[in-house]
Design a protein around this motif. Structure first.
Motif, PDB file in Angstrom:
ATOM      1  N   GLN A  92     -11.214  29.275 -65.228  1.00 12.68           N
ATOM      2  CA  GLN A  92     -11.034  30.438 -64.508  1.00 12.68           C
ATOM      3  C   GLN A  92     -12.090  29.905 -63.565  1.00 12.68           C
ATOM      4  O   GLN A  92     -11.602  30.061 -61.940  1.00 12.68           O
ATOM      5  CB  GLN A  92     -11.300  30.942 -65.612  1.00 12.68           C
ATOM      6  N   SER A  96     -10.488  29.501 -59.455  1.00 10.85           N
ATOM      7  CA  SER A  96     -10.657  31.005 -58.931  1.00 10.85           C
ATOM      8  C   SER A  96     -11.126  30.085 -57.354  1.00 10.85           C
ATOM      9  O   SER A  96     -11.060  30.897 -56.274  1.00 10.85           O
ATOM     10  CB  SER A  96     -11.885  31.721 -59.050  1.00 10.85           C
ATOM     11  N   SER A 122     -16.898  33.187 -57.321  1.00 10.37           N
ATOM     12  CA  SER A 122     -15.380  33.159 -58.960  1.00 10.37           C
ATOM     13  C   SER A 122     -16.302  33.421 -60.207  1.00 10.37           C
ATOM     14  O   SER A 122     -15.739  33.875 -61.179  1.00 10.37           O
ATOM     15  CB  SER A 122     -14.920  31.996 -59.031  1.00 10.37           C
ATOM     16  N   SER A 147     -12.345  36.803 -73.409  1.00  7.27           N
ATOM     17  CA  SER A 147     -13.563  37.237 -72.072  1.00  7.27           C
ATOM     18  C   SER A 147     -14.901  37.014 -72.044  1.00  7.27           C
ATOM     19  O   SER A 147     -15.879  36.733 -71.372  1.00  7.27           O
ATOM     20  CB  SER A 147     -13.210  38.828 -71.986  1.00  7.27           C
ATOM     21  N   VAL A 150     -15.473  33.204 -71.579  1.00  8.35           N
ATOM     22  CA  VAL A 150     -15.034  33.232 -69.327  1.00  8.35           C
ATOM     23  C   VAL A 150     -16.034  33.308 -69.519  1.00  8.35           C
ATOM     24  O   VAL A 150     -16.918  32.588 -68.876  1.00  8.35           O
ATOM     25  CB  VAL A 150     -13.826  33.650 -69.366  1.00  8.35           C
ATOM     26  N   GLN A 154     -19.508  30.896 -67.779  1.00  6.49           N
ATOM     27  CA  GLN A 154     -19.694  31.476 -66.171  1.00  6.49           C
ATOM     28  C   GLN A 154     -21.802  31.179 -66.089  1.00  6.49           C
ATOM     29  O   GLN A 154     -21.596  31.175 -65.250  1.00  6.49           O
ATOM     30  CB  GLN A 154     -18.905  33.006 -65.457  1.00  6.49           C
ATOM     31  N   LYS A 330      -8.275  36.430 -57.915  1.00  8.21           N
ATOM     32  CA  LYS A 330      -9.363  36.434 -59.568  1.00  8.21           C
ATOM     33  C   LYS A 330      -7.988  36.740 -59.799  1.00  8.21           C
ATOM     34  O   LYS A 330      -8.430  35.960 -61.339  1.00  8.21           O
ATOM     35  CB  LYS A 330     -10.249  37.006 -59.768  1.00  8.21           C
ATOM     36  N   VAL A 333      -5.293  34.788 -60.544  1.00  2.00           N
ATOM     37  CA  VAL A 333      -6.027  33.131 -61.222  1.00  2.00           C
ATOM     38  C   VAL A 333      -6.048  33.629 -62.966  1.00  2.00           C
ATOM     39  O   VAL A 333      -5.655  32.629 -64.032  1.00  2.00           O
ATOM     40  CB  VAL A 333      -7.533  32.614 -60.526  1.00  2.00           C
ATOM     41  N   LEU A 334      -6.886  34.547 -62.676  1.00  2.00           N
ATOM     42  CA  LEU A 334      -6.747  34.700 -64.961  1.00  2.00           C
ATOM     43  C   LEU A 334      -5.670  35.052 -65.556  1.00  2.00           C
ATOM     44  O   LEU A 334      -5.790  34.700 -66.690  1.00  2.00           O
ATOM     45  CB  LEU A 334      -7.538  36.260 -64.776  1.00  2.00           C
ATOM     46  N   VAL A 337      -4.130  31.598 -66.247  1.00  2.00           N
ATOM     47  CA  VAL A 337      -4.318  30.924 -67.496  1.00  2.00           C
ATOM     48  C   VAL A 337      -4.409  31.579 -68.412  1.00  2.00           C
ATOM     49  O   VAL A 337      -4.306  30.587 -69.702  1.00  2.00           O
ATOM     50  CB  VAL A 337      -6.162  31.133 -66.986  1.00  2.00           C
ATOM     51  N   THR A 352      -7.540  39.990 -68.104  1.00  2.00           N
ATOM     52  CA  THR A 352      -7.765  39.301 -66.359  1.00  2.00           C
ATOM     53  C   THR A 352      -7.851  40.506 -65.513  1.00  2.00           C
ATOM     54  O   THR A 352      -8.141  40.898 -64.778  1.00  2.00           O
ATOM     55  CB  THR A 352      -5.332  39.847 -65.981  1.00  2.00           C
TER      56      THR A 352
END
Length: 625
Positions: A92, A96, A122, A147, A150, A154, A330, A333-334, A337, A352
């Motif tokens: 991700q 992103s 991102s 989530s 991720v 991050q 984003k 991409v989400l 992925v 997403t």
């Protein structure tokens, strides 16, 4: 002093007013702080140029946050989550960043500026997303767990990003002498904040050794020095000394990192990971949490106060368009992925839409990039507006998920219900922890039970232990008839779904009035719903265990086992009467705190309970006398 007190009063009052309102509206504390800053800055003009200087101080809240994140990340736990962290989260962030970098370059930015912008945008909003997932009960879903992975990735990725950003600005910030040593930094901000340095003027190999030595010192001190120091502080028996030590650890490590030219956040995070297995970890967390929350809140207020409203009004279309572009990029991409890691339907759309916004770390990275002269000031101001606007759009994204979720069914194939070929006097609907214990007690006492559940895993688990269990939705009338509900004496409703539990009780009580219904409830509100539906024996899942814990407390403080048991029984019978009484005052959809009649009667019943327990104590005293 007067100026300081007046400014402090303005900032604190704005936070105290705006943040609770934002929380009540479901917008999250971060948006509340931003709104507070916008109101006291651009809107009403209560604060001015000092907000920028105050922001440098408030950035220390980010350092504390990363230290606390490190405390939560034991090396063993990180290793166990490596597949989701490196795979799901890593893809991700990289995907992103790549897409947003390409979009930035398409708008005419250099690759350095585009990369810095993409890295800042991102990252998603940890504060908003986790709070919303918790409030909506979505943390344990597939999309919620993905989530969280991720967001954790991050949070960790902020560390290498902070280390990378200065490299993008090397041509502007430093020059190298002929002998390979690092010349004095020419940026005025950097010179102001890094006037002390252990590596200035040293050759490259010495800089590397000094940097590695500082990192090694942090690790060794965390392993070998913290226990003796904490024991020394403990001997003083002064609570404030623990707080002073916690602050000293973070401040000292941050200062050491600046001396060798590293990010203070990097050192704080590293120290947190080293101390994650320490027995003093919770002490450190409790001491630093209030400082972290206030400083972060102050940071977001200063960001809001520094937002250029003239720019927002003059370029509303550009800012809104960029915010939607970030969310779209984003989101793409989400989506891909998430699909590559097996997420489907509801989970995929939650993943997403929930993570498509930019986050609070965007403010940190954009501000840091501007200070390093990586991103021009005018572009940074516009991007701060884009980040704030994307976060403001987040509640709408979750509303969109709710609308999509209602129109979807689970992607897994529908299981055909079993053909029920047994009947019994007791039907147990729902085989979670509650239903399993009821079944074990009743069946071990020699009574036949018919077990129903719509969860295939629960059914297979019971069958593995030798219990005949039937798959099917217990709320379906034909399934209940096949289980012999017309002849059964007791129906145990132990469903996880609150609405379905009420639905089943309502149907069974109306259709089979002679059937005795025992229902499991989550809380008092659920008790009232089940009571209205027709159940009379209702068990709150935490009630009995809480009563037992209260009895142990009474025994520990001096009551005999008999006296504590009597108090427990008195409370139990009074609570059953209280629930029946308060059910008459309960109004569906109206919080108890907003129902004055309910509150008045609850207070009267509590006084009755106190009177009953006092009378019981007096009787016990008379017996002992």
């Amino acid at each position: 002093m007067d100026s300081f007190l007046s400014q402090a009063s303005i900032y604190l009052a704005a936070a105290v007013i705006a943040v609770p309102i934002a929380a009540r509206l479901g917008l999250g504390s971060v948006l509340g702080y931003l709104a507070a800053g916008i109101l006291i800055g651009p809107v009403f003009g209560f604060v001015g140029a000092e907000a920028e200087e105050l922001q440098h101080f408030a950035e220390f809240g980010v350092v504390m946050m990363l230290f606390l994140i490190g405390l939560e990340l034991e090396p063993r736990a990180l290793w166990a989550m490596r597949h989701h962290l490196l795979g799901l989260g890593g893809l991700q962030v990289l995907g992103s960043t790549a897409l947003l970098t390409a979009a930035s370059m398409a708008f005419g930015l250099s690759w350095q500026v585009g990369l810095a912008v993409a890295l800042a945008l991102s990252l998603s909003s940890t504060a908003i997303v986790l709070q919303t997932l918790s409030e909506k009960g979505l943390m344990r879903t597939g999309g919620g767990r993905a989530s969280f992975s991720v967001l954790l990735t991050q949070d960790i990725a902020v560390i290498p990003i902070l280390a990378l950003l200065p490299l993008l600005a090397v041509p502007q910030l430093a020059s190298f002498t002929e002998d390979g040593s690092i010349a004095r930094v020419t940026d005025t901000h950097d010179a102001h904040h890094h006037s002390l340095s252990l590596v200035e003027g040293l050759p490259g190999w010495a800089v590397a050794l000094m940097t590695l030595g500082a990192v090694a010192a942090v690790i060794l001190a965390g392993i070998f020095l913290t226990r003796p120091v904490f024991r020394f502080i403990h001997a003083a028996n002064l609570r404030e000394m623990y707080t002073a030590l916690a602050l000293l650890i973070v401040v000292g490590i941050s200062f050491l990192m600046t001396l060798v030219g590293l990010s203070p956040a990097l050192g704080a995070f590293l120290a947190g990971v080293v101390l994650a297995n320490s027995e003093f970890r919770h002490e450190l967390e409790s001491d630093l949490e209030p400082f972290k929350g206030l400083l972060l809140g102050l940071f977001f207020i200063t960001v809001g106060a520094g937002i250029n409203t003239d720019l927002l009004l003059s370029e509303t279309g550009d800012v809104l368009g960029l915010a939607l572009l970030v969310i779209l990029a984003k989101g793409v991409v989400l989506y891909f992925v998430g699909r590559s890691f097996g997420l489907r339907r509801r989970s995929l759309w939650l993943f997403t839409l929930g993570l498509a916004q930019a986050g609070e770390f965007g403010f940190v990275l954009l501000t840091f990039s501007q200070q390093l002269n990586v991103i021009p000031g005018d572009l940074s101001e516009k991007l701060l507006l884009v980040v704030a606007l994307s976060m403001l759009i987040t509640p709408a994204l979750f509303i969109a998920y709710d609308l999509l979720s209602r129109r979807m069914t689970d992607n897994r194939p529908e299981q055909e219900p079993d053909e029920i070929d047994e009947e019994g006097p007791i039907i147990v609907a729902g085989l979670g922890r509650f239903g399993q214990i009821v079944h074990r007690l009743v069946s071990a006492s020699g009574f036949k039970t018919v077990l129903l559940d719509n969860d295939l895993k629960a059914v297979q688990l019971m069958r593995r232990f030798g219990f005949k269990t039937f798959l099917g939705d217990p709320t379906r009338p034909e399934l209940l008839k096949a289980a012999g509900i017309g002849k059964a004496r007791v129906l145990v409703v132990a469903l996880d779904d609150r609405e379905k539990a009420v639905q089943l009780v309502d149907y069974a009580s109306r259709t089979y009035p002679d059937l005795h219904i025992v229902a499991r409830a989550y809380d008092r509100t659920h008790v009232f719903q089940l009571y209205r539906a027709g159940a009379r024996d209702i068990v709150r899942e935490m009630f009995d265990s809480s009563l037992r814990a209260g009895r142990y407390v009474l025994e520990t403080i001096g009551l005999s086992e008999y006296e504590a048991a009597q108090a427990e029984q008195t409370f139990y019978h009074h609570d059953r009467m209280t629930v029946r009484e308060l059910a008459q005052y309960w109004k569906p959809g109206v919080p108890a705190a907003d129902n004055p009649e309910y509150i008045k009667r609850a207070k009267e019943l509590h006084r009755d309970l106190e009177t009953a327990l006092l009378e019981l104590a007096e009787k016990d005293d008379e017996k002992r006398a």
